[in-house]
Design an enzyme around this catalytic site. Sequence first.
Site, PDB file in Angstrom:
ATOM      1  N   HIS A 250      45.235  40.326  47.234  1.00  0.00           N
ATOM      2  CA  HIS A 250      43.809  40.567  47.419  1.00  0.00           C
ATOM      3  C   HIS A 250      43.008  39.275  47.275  1.00  0.00           C
ATOM      4  CE1 HIS A 250      39.721  41.733  46.128  1.00  0.00           C
ATOM      5  NE2 HIS A 250      39.882  42.732  46.995  1.00  0.00           N
ATOM      6  N   LEU A 252      44.053  36.196  47.749  1.00  0.00           N
ATOM      7  CA  LEU A 252      44.329  35.253  48.841  1.00  0.00           C
ATOM      8  C   LEU A 252      43.723  35.716  50.165  1.00  0.00           C
ATOM      9  CD1 LEU A 252      48.036  34.247  48.156  1.00  0.00           C
ATOM     10  CD2 LEU A 252      46.007  32.821  47.875  1.00  0.00           C
ATOM     11  N   ARG A 253      43.490  37.016  50.299  1.00  0.00           N
ATOM     12  CA  ARG A 253      42.989  37.516  51.578  1.00  0.00           C
ATOM     13  C   ARG A 253      41.580  36.993  51.860  1.00  0.00           C
ATOM     14  NH1 ARG A 253      43.826  42.499  50.753  1.00  0.00           N
ATOM     15  NH2 ARG A 253      45.814  42.626  51.842  1.00  0.00           N
ATOM     16  N   ASP A 390      28.236  32.705  23.322  1.00  0.00           N
ATOM     17  CA  ASP A 390      27.225  32.495  24.351  1.00  0.00           C
ATOM     18  C   ASP A 390      26.084  33.479  24.147  1.00  0.00           C
ATOM     19  OD1 ASP A 390      27.744  35.016  25.705  1.00  0.00           O
ATOM     20  OD2 ASP A 390      29.540  34.104  26.557  1.00  0.00           O
ATOM     21  N   GLY A 419      39.477  35.214  37.718  1.00  0.00           N
ATOM     22  CA  GLY A 419      39.837  36.136  36.636  1.00  0.00           C
ATOM     23  C   GLY A 419      41.153  35.796  35.980  1.00  0.00           C
ATOM     24  N   LEU A 422      40.992  33.615  31.197  1.00  0.00           N
ATOM     25  CA  LEU A 422      41.248  34.241  29.898  1.00  0.00           C
ATOM     26  C   LEU A 422      42.691  34.719  29.782  1.00  0.00           C
ATOM     27  CD1 LEU A 422      37.955  36.259  29.293  1.00  0.00           C
ATOM     28  CD2 LEU A 422      38.631  34.054  28.348  1.00  0.00           C
TER      29      LEU A 422
END
Length: 456
Positions: A250, A252-253, A390, A419, A422
């Site tokens: 997903h 890379l698409r 933060d 994503g 982390l």
Amino acid sequence: MGRLFWKFFLCILLAQVAATIGIGGAFWLRDRARSQAIELDHGPPAWIALDAAAATLKHGGVLALRGLLGDMQRPQVFVQDSQGRELLGRPVPPELQAELTRQLTSGEPRRGIRQLAGPDGERYTAFVRRQFRGAPLAGAGGAAAHQHRSGEAPPGPGPGRRVGQVAGIVAATLASLLFAALLAWYFSRPIRALRSAFEAASRGDLAPRFASPGRAGDELSDLGRDFDRMSARLAALMDGQRRLLHDVSHELRSPLARLQAAVGLAHQQPERIGSSLDRIERESMRMDKLVGELLTLSRLEASATLARREQLDLTELADQIAADARYEAGPEAPRIRVEAPGPIVVQGDPDLLWSALENVVRNAIRHGGNGSVRIVLQLDAQWAHLDVLDCGPGIAAADLASIFRPFFRSNPNKVDGHGLGLAIAQQVLAAHGGSIGASNREGGGLQVRLSLPLTD
């Protein structure tokens, strides 16, 4: 039943048969030795019998003594006249006669022998043969006396006794067969269950099979539960790989689609080829960064050991990362502060720890709003804690446990980042024996805590 069952069965059965033969043979040899032993009896029952024989001879004569000897079976008393003839004509075993002669001629204290005097002055020698359990009695009166006088052998065990012995042997054999079968079944059953579980796992079925809570905690049950844990771990890894493959496809698409669009635009509008090349460059760099992060995450998941380990100062590392972030973000970036009590030395891979802390700090700058970002270092007895705080909107409580999962984004509409930051930080901390966690701050914003063990 499989071959393993029969191996267990035969081994246990042979061990029981050997033990039975050994114990039975020992008892048989002992009883045989006792039945064949011939010696004088000088115990209390023997002296009582000899006193009774002396009193009978004194007051009743030889005929009364013969009647007493014929009726007395245990203990068995022999009486010889001065010519060496036994009053009832019973044969005296040669070993017993030799012991009798030795005591009478040696002058030593007599044991088990008594000299009797009849009313007519005749001298008699009385003695008692020690009789062991199971040994045949010497004939005295009736059929037994007749057999001994005629030279016949004493009768052997009767039919009832032989039937009882055979029944005992058969019962012991059947019990051994049953016990061996039960033991073989007990040992082979969980192994057969493990074999079927392995066959199912080879077909892709990793469902737990040994998780019954009521089973006893023996070694075979523990082995089954270990297999369940292993299959659960394999299932989780396979699910993670499938999910990762889906997420990678997903991710890379989108850049590939933008690359194709930029190439098509360059073909259709040659005058805008410059902007198309800029787009192609940005997307190729984005894909290169994605592939690099994937390789880093894969390497960390594949190996739990660190190839490089040295001492480093966490405070200095945080200062350098904060300085780089200020330089890259420019004057409009959130203010970044580092608060530390002083140098904090830990042991680990500097490059990996740099990558983990940098990912967390960049994530705070990207999603932390326009407020300041604080990097706070603390110490306790055995751990060093590094908190990145933060002032952003924070994370939904339901998503706090998922932000360390690869390709998870709290706001899917934003395309910056993949994503993976982390997730990489979590793997780095795990490789160093530490941990990472996130929580929402009371005044707003997110707090991410990185914990590392202190150097001894």
